[in-house]
Design an enzyme around this catalytic site. Structure first.
Site, PDB file in Angstrom:
ATOM      1  N   THR A  86       0.848  -1.206   0.000  1.00 28.37           N
ATOM      2  CA  THR A  86       0.000   0.000   0.000  1.00 28.37           C
ATOM      3  C   THR A  86       0.879   1.251   0.000  1.00 28.37           C
ATOM      4  OG1 THR A  86      -0.048   0.284   2.401  1.00 28.37           O
ATOM      5  CG2 THR A  86      -1.627  -1.299   1.434  1.00 28.37           C
ATOM      6  N   HIS A  88       1.422   3.150   2.235  1.00 34.87           N
ATOM      7  CA  HIS A  88       1.933   3.449   3.582  1.00 34.87           C
ATOM      8  C   HIS A  88       3.419   3.789   3.560  1.00 34.87           C
ATOM      9  CE1 HIS A  88       2.459   2.468   8.017  1.00 34.87           C
ATOM     10  NE2 HIS A  88       1.442   3.304   7.981  1.00 34.87           N
TER      11      HIS A  88
HETATM   12  N1  LIG Z   1       6.594  -0.434   7.570  1.00 35.81           N
HETATM   13  C1  LIG Z   1       7.634   0.142   8.277  1.00 35.81           C
HETATM   14  C2  LIG Z   1       7.409   0.929   9.394  1.00 35.81           C
HETATM   15  N2  LIG Z   1       6.131   1.157   9.824  1.00 35.81           N
HETATM   16  C3  LIG Z   1       5.848   1.614  11.179  1.00 35.81           C
HETATM   17  C4  LIG Z   1       5.943   3.137  11.341  1.00 35.81           C
HETATM   18  O1  LIG Z   1       7.273   3.594  11.250  1.00 35.81           O
HETATM   19  C5  LIG Z   1       5.389   3.545  12.710  1.00 35.81           C
HETATM   20  O2  LIG Z   1       6.153   2.919  13.717  1.00 35.81           O
HETATM   21  C6  LIG Z   1       3.929   3.138  12.865  1.00 35.81           C
HETATM   22  O3  LIG Z   1       3.179   3.667  11.771  1.00 35.81           O
HETATM   23  C7  LIG Z   1       3.330   3.644  14.185  1.00 35.81           C
HETATM   24  O4  LIG Z   1       3.430   5.028  14.298  1.00 35.81           O
HETATM   25  N3  LIG Z   1       8.444   1.495  10.060  1.00 35.81           N
HETATM   26  C8  LIG Z   1       9.744   1.286   9.647  1.00 35.81           C
HETATM   27  O5  LIG Z   1      10.684   1.802  10.266  1.00 35.81           O
HETATM   28  N4  LIG Z   1       9.984   0.510   8.545  1.00 35.81           N
HETATM   29  C9  LIG Z   1       8.970  -0.070   7.845  1.00 35.81           C
HETATM   30  O6  LIG Z   1       9.234  -0.777   6.823  1.00 35.81           O
HETATM   31  C1  LIG Z   2       6.590   0.841   4.917  1.00 38.97           C
HETATM   32  C2  LIG Z   2       5.391   0.169   5.488  1.00 38.97           C
HETATM   33  O1  LIG Z   2       4.686   0.712   6.320  1.00 38.97           O
HETATM   34  C3  LIG Z   2       5.018  -1.137   4.886  1.00 38.97           C
HETATM   35  O2  LIG Z   2       5.872  -2.128   5.407  1.00 38.97           O
HETATM   36  C4  LIG Z   2       3.586  -1.483   5.193  1.00 38.97           C
HETATM   37  O3  LIG Z   2       3.257  -2.579   4.379  1.00 38.97           O
HETATM   38  P1  LIG Z   2       1.808  -2.575   3.641  1.00 38.97           P
HETATM   39  O4  LIG Z   2       1.828  -1.381   2.693  1.00 38.97           O
HETATM   40  O5  LIG Z   2       1.752  -3.890   2.872  1.00 38.97           O
HETATM   41  O6  LIG Z   2       0.757  -2.464   4.710  1.00 38.97           O
END
Ligand SMILES: Nc1c(NC[C@H](O)[C@H](O)[C@H](O)CO)[nH]c(=O)[nH]c1=O
Ligand SMILES: CC(=O)[C@@H](O)COP(=O)(O)O
Length: 156
Positions: A86, A88
């Site tokens: 996604t 995200h």
């Molecule tokens: N998907 C990844 C994340 N996601 C988590 C966010 O950084 C954060 O902790 C959450 O959204 C709560 O606020 N973080 C990373 O460092 N690396 C990723 O791949």
């Molecule tokens: C960078 C992220 O937050 C990612 O790992 C989240 O994965 P998804 O986009 O499949 O929910």
């Protein structure tokens, strides 16, 4: 003409290393690389503070608190954001980078960007190998040491 150039003796300088727990198998290698660079630059372990945060999105706030404390000459931010299914990824990586850049300017100390942003785990692994120049922890710590030297000269 006066030249202000890099110095790689950071003895006496105080560094904060802020690293994520997300993707810790990758990020731990970034931490190792960063610590090796700091020690090679003459930084005592007593002058290094390591803080672990949940993820890259949390890096700016903790880096800001450390930078604002006045206790550090530079902050090194380490993490690994790996694209999923996604959008995200874009928000986490984008806000992390934007936030860290703002912390540096607002606090007027180096906050270096050792956050891998990768489409695949393989790309992240390539950028975290011990001892290699493209290890983002080595890159970020080297930039922090260089910036401390430059700012020391400017402030003389
Ligand atoms: N998907 C990844 C994340 N996601 C988590 C966010 O950084 C954060 O902790 C959450 O959204 C709560 O606020 N973080 C990373 O460092 N690396 C990723 O791949
Ligand atoms: C960078 C992220 O937050 C990612 O790992 C989240 O994965 P998804 O986009 O499949 O929910």
């Amino acid at each position: 003409m006066q030249t202000i150039d890099a110095e790689f003796d950071a003895s006496g300088a105080r560094f904060a290393v802020v690293a994520t727990r997300w993707n810790d198998a990758i990020v731990d290698l970034l931490v190792e690389g960063a610590l090796e660079v700091l020690r090679d630059a003459g930084v005592d372990d007593a002058d290094i503070t390591l803080v672990r945060v949940p993820g890259a999105f949390e890096l700016p706030l903790v880096c800001d608190r450390l930078a604002d404390s006045g206790d550090y000459d530079a902050v090194i931010a380490l993490g690994a954001v790996i694209r999923g299914e996604t959008p995200h990824f874009d928000f986490v990586a984008g806000e992390c980078a934007r936030g860290l850049a703002a912390v540096a300017v607002e606090n007027s100390i180096p906050v270096t960007f050792g956050v891998i942003t990768a489409d695949t785990m393989e790309q992240a692994e390539e950028r975290s190998r011990p001892g290699e120049d493209n290890n983002k922890g080595i890159e970020a710590a080297s930039a922090a040491v260089e910036m401390v030297g430059i700012l020391r000269q400017i402030d003389e």
